[in-house]
Design an enzyme around this catalytic site. Sequence first.
Site, PDB file in Angstrom:
ATOM      1  N   SER A  78       5.287   6.394  -6.592  1.00  0.00           N
ATOM      2  CA  SER A  78       5.422   6.309  -8.044  1.00  0.00           C
ATOM      3  C   SER A  78       5.043   7.606  -8.741  1.00  0.00           C
ATOM      4  O   SER A  78       5.457   7.857  -9.871  1.00  0.00           O
ATOM      5  CB  SER A  78       4.545   5.169  -8.582  1.00  0.00           C
ATOM      6  OG  SER A  78       3.181   5.424  -8.277  1.00  0.00           O
TER       7      SER A  78
ATOM      8  N   HIS B  14      -0.532  -0.843  -0.901  1.00  0.00           N
ATOM      9  CA  HIS B  14      -0.124  -0.489  -2.252  1.00  0.00           C
ATOM     10  C   HIS B  14       1.203   0.266  -2.113  1.00  0.00           C
ATOM     11  O   HIS B  14       1.214   1.470  -1.846  1.00  0.00           O
ATOM     12  CB  HIS B  14      -1.171   0.392  -2.929  1.00  0.00           C
ATOM     13  CG  HIS B  14      -2.530  -0.230  -2.989  1.00  0.00           C
ATOM     14  ND1 HIS B  14      -2.963  -1.007  -4.055  1.00  0.00           N
ATOM     15  CD2 HIS B  14      -3.559  -0.214  -2.108  1.00  0.00           C
ATOM     16  CE1 HIS B  14      -4.197  -1.418  -3.824  1.00  0.00           C
ATOM     17  NE2 HIS B  14      -4.585  -0.957  -2.656  1.00  0.00           N
ATOM     18  N   THR B  15       2.306  -0.450  -2.284  1.00  0.00           N
ATOM     19  CA  THR B  15       3.610   0.132  -1.978  1.00  0.00           C
ATOM     20  C   THR B  15       3.970   1.291  -2.893  1.00  0.00           C
ATOM     21  O   THR B  15       4.708   2.188  -2.482  1.00  0.00           O
ATOM     22  CB  THR B  15       4.699  -0.946  -2.050  1.00  0.00           C
ATOM     23  OG1 THR B  15       4.614  -1.618  -3.318  1.00  0.00           O
ATOM     24  CG2 THR B  15       4.527  -1.965  -0.941  1.00  0.00           C
ATOM     25  N   CYS B  16       3.502   1.269  -4.147  1.00  0.00           N
ATOM     26  CA  CYS B  16       3.880   2.363  -5.042  1.00  0.00           C
ATOM     27  C   CYS B  16       3.143   3.651  -4.692  1.00  0.00           C
ATOM     28  O   CYS B  16       3.554   4.734  -5.099  1.00  0.00           O
ATOM     29  CB  CYS B  16       3.637   1.989  -6.501  1.00  0.00           C
ATOM     30  SG  CYS B  16       1.918   1.637  -6.879  1.00  0.00           S
ATOM     31  N   PHE B  17       2.038   3.554  -3.947  1.00  0.00           N
ATOM     32  CA  PHE B  17       1.280   4.735  -3.541  1.00  0.00           C
ATOM     33  C   PHE B  17       1.397   5.007  -2.040  1.00  0.00           C
ATOM     34  O   PHE B  17       0.742   5.925  -1.534  1.00  0.00           O
ATOM     35  CB  PHE B  17      -0.193   4.573  -3.915  1.00  0.00           C
ATOM     36  CG  PHE B  17      -0.429   4.334  -5.377  1.00  0.00           C
ATOM     37  CD1 PHE B  17      -0.040   5.261  -6.315  1.00  0.00           C
ATOM     38  CD2 PHE B  17      -1.018   3.158  -5.809  1.00  0.00           C
ATOM     39  CE1 PHE B  17      -0.247   5.044  -7.662  1.00  0.00           C
ATOM     40  CE2 PHE B  17      -1.227   2.924  -7.162  1.00  0.00           C
ATOM     41  CZ  PHE B  17      -0.833   3.867  -8.092  1.00  0.00           C
TER      42      PHE B  17
END
Length: 774
Positions: free
Chosen positions: A718, A739-742
């Site tokens: 992200s 934490h997929t966005c990180f």
Amino acid sequence: MSLREGHNEPSGYARLRIRVIAGLNLAKKDIFGASDPYVKGFLYNWCRRNYDSPCFQTKTIKKTLNPKWDEEFVINVNPRQHKLLFEVFDENRLTRDDFLGEVPIILAETTILHERSGIEIPPRDFILQPRSPRSRVKGHLRLYLAYISENEEEQETDSQSSESSQEVSNTSTSADWEVVELTPNESSRNSLPAGWEERIDLNGRTYYVDHSTRSTTWLRPDEMTSSGTPQQRQQEQEAAAVVFRNRHHVSQDDTIGENFEVIALDGSTVSVLEPLPTGSRRSHGDDEEPLPAGWNQSIAPNGRIFFIDHNSRITTWDDPRKKKSHSDGMSPCRSKQPLHDATGDTLGPLPAGWEERITDDSRIFYVDHATKTTQWEDPRLKKLGGPAMRYSIQYKKKYDNFRAKLRKPESVPNKFDIKVSRSNILEDSYRGIMAVKKPELLKTKLWIEFEGETGLDYAGVSKEWFYILSKEMFNPYYGLFEYSAIDDYTLQINPQSGLANEEHLSYFRFIGRICGMAVYHGRLIDAYFIRPFYKMMLHRHISLKDLESVDSEYFNSLQWILENQPDCLELTFSVDEDVFGDKKEVELKENGRDIKVTNENKSEYIQLIIKYRFSDRVKKQMLAFMEGFNDLIPQQLLTMFDPNELELLLAGLQDIDVNDWKAFTKYRGGEYNTNHPVVINFWKVVYLFNNEQRSRLLQFVTGTSRVPMNGFAELYGSNGHQPFTIEKWGTPADLPRAHTCFNRLDLPPYSTLEELRAKLLFAIENTEGFDGVD
């Protein structure tokens, strides 16, 4: 240009102005010369279910494939009930007129503007479609469509309002603002080369469109010189094609599987036992170089070529002429150092009847002489790992069960021919596929032919067709799909696709058919979607957690509302939608603009927001996609898969380089490092995973199984470039969370390899089934 509110569905009847302008590059039907084309227009009533007699017809233009009619017609239509049909014919005085194509336009699903003073409405080019697979059709029909506004007073009011706004703007500019002229450098900076256009997507990101190559990029054209020459970009595209061709399904050539082939050589007798671990899939038939001394080539009973080394009395699948030295840079799992447990003690000798060997590409495997089987995993690890959680076998069984339940078509031809040109592959394929009224035809053997190329399609050509076509179908240039908010490779449906393509729903059904054909025929598509897309395909509930991997800022805002009192924000059950600069308020429920968000109803508000963002805005597009997909794949067969497995079904498995993965991993928090016992055990587990398990781990942490073309060094999240990260978190009683966005894995400090492996496998199998995973 602003859109008039309610232009799609005016109340009752409306007057529609139609201008048939021209035909472009029509098909040639007359063997004696060019065609004599004309256009008939029909109006279909959904209620009466019939076409009216031709409501208009153009004159005939003689001897041309690019006719110009420029004739205008005004008809009364009910946008809720009517569909327009334009048919193009070649006039023939001796026999019946030849069909050159048709353009169906459903008024309720087509964006048609109102004529307003001061606003110019451009004509549009509609692709000509065939009536049947036998129809030979090409080219476009250029039309002008606009509703005629009956309220002149409203036009004047709009005009006066526009003039008033302009006066206010001018006054404001002169009174409160200082006009600064750009310097020559700044002026040239803002200009773009010919053929380029600057746009802003729904996430507020600026991107650039190259109309000459029909491609998009995040970089300004004047900044792209650093990205390399056109030859270098061509090489990158070719490399991407190689990566795609190396992807495969779980049951096809999995290089690290559970069961393997071993060829035992006993004198002159060759017998095939269990499958042997092979490190590569190579073709050996084209080599002219002779085999080394003492080597011989033979064919196994299953038709596969193998090689016999009489010097050492061993066999191998790998051609000895293509061997590469792996003596340098050997990965930890391939070295012959004795394995250690978490305390540093060696695991001792191998169990009785076991032997360690090394393949020709320096990979270690283990032989169990008692059962005459081989495996990659060290049998000594069972003392630490306990019974293996055979997730990959479960998915393999699912896949094989799925393939077995696909019904073969009956009473259809032996093959389905598709002839396309590489330069026009999207439109040629669209015509051919959408002309099929009986989807069973698409289940027969595909026979793809590229114009101007000779060759027989024994799966190779069809694989290339799926690859090139998927690159075109999902190209954001066409406005059907767009990149997600966090990267430039995961895709989502463009909610405003109807403004970019009048026939967008027909194209979504076409794309659904292509994806269904890929799954049915065991092929792959080169596309990765956001996780909610796969959930919608499976008719599963989309939660707040799914939003984080798509738009972390929006997720954080909703998370704050969930955890705090929202009264101070003065929110209502409505959202503002931006359509090319025009704000439109959308109610999330009936009278939503009058309902305030409170602490009592905030959970309902968040669910409605998520439903609107992922489902309601693209409902028509998703229904059209699934209609096409279900033409080939029944919905009930998909229910055996979860969203992660569905991605693997569509896009396949990629050979994941753990060495590259490990080299570009960061450790956060100051406690974990490359030499920490927990980290050592983690990578030992990853090395022992097969490709399927590695892909699922990558999905769990990053949201997709896709590895960037240039490896893990280019992994994005992200906040832009976001390497794979491991951080110490929790206690051994906790499960790992992501934490997929990180691209971050929170890994508890498990004391043994057994516990780490079991907890990690349980986490990636049950991503949706436990708390703490976001």
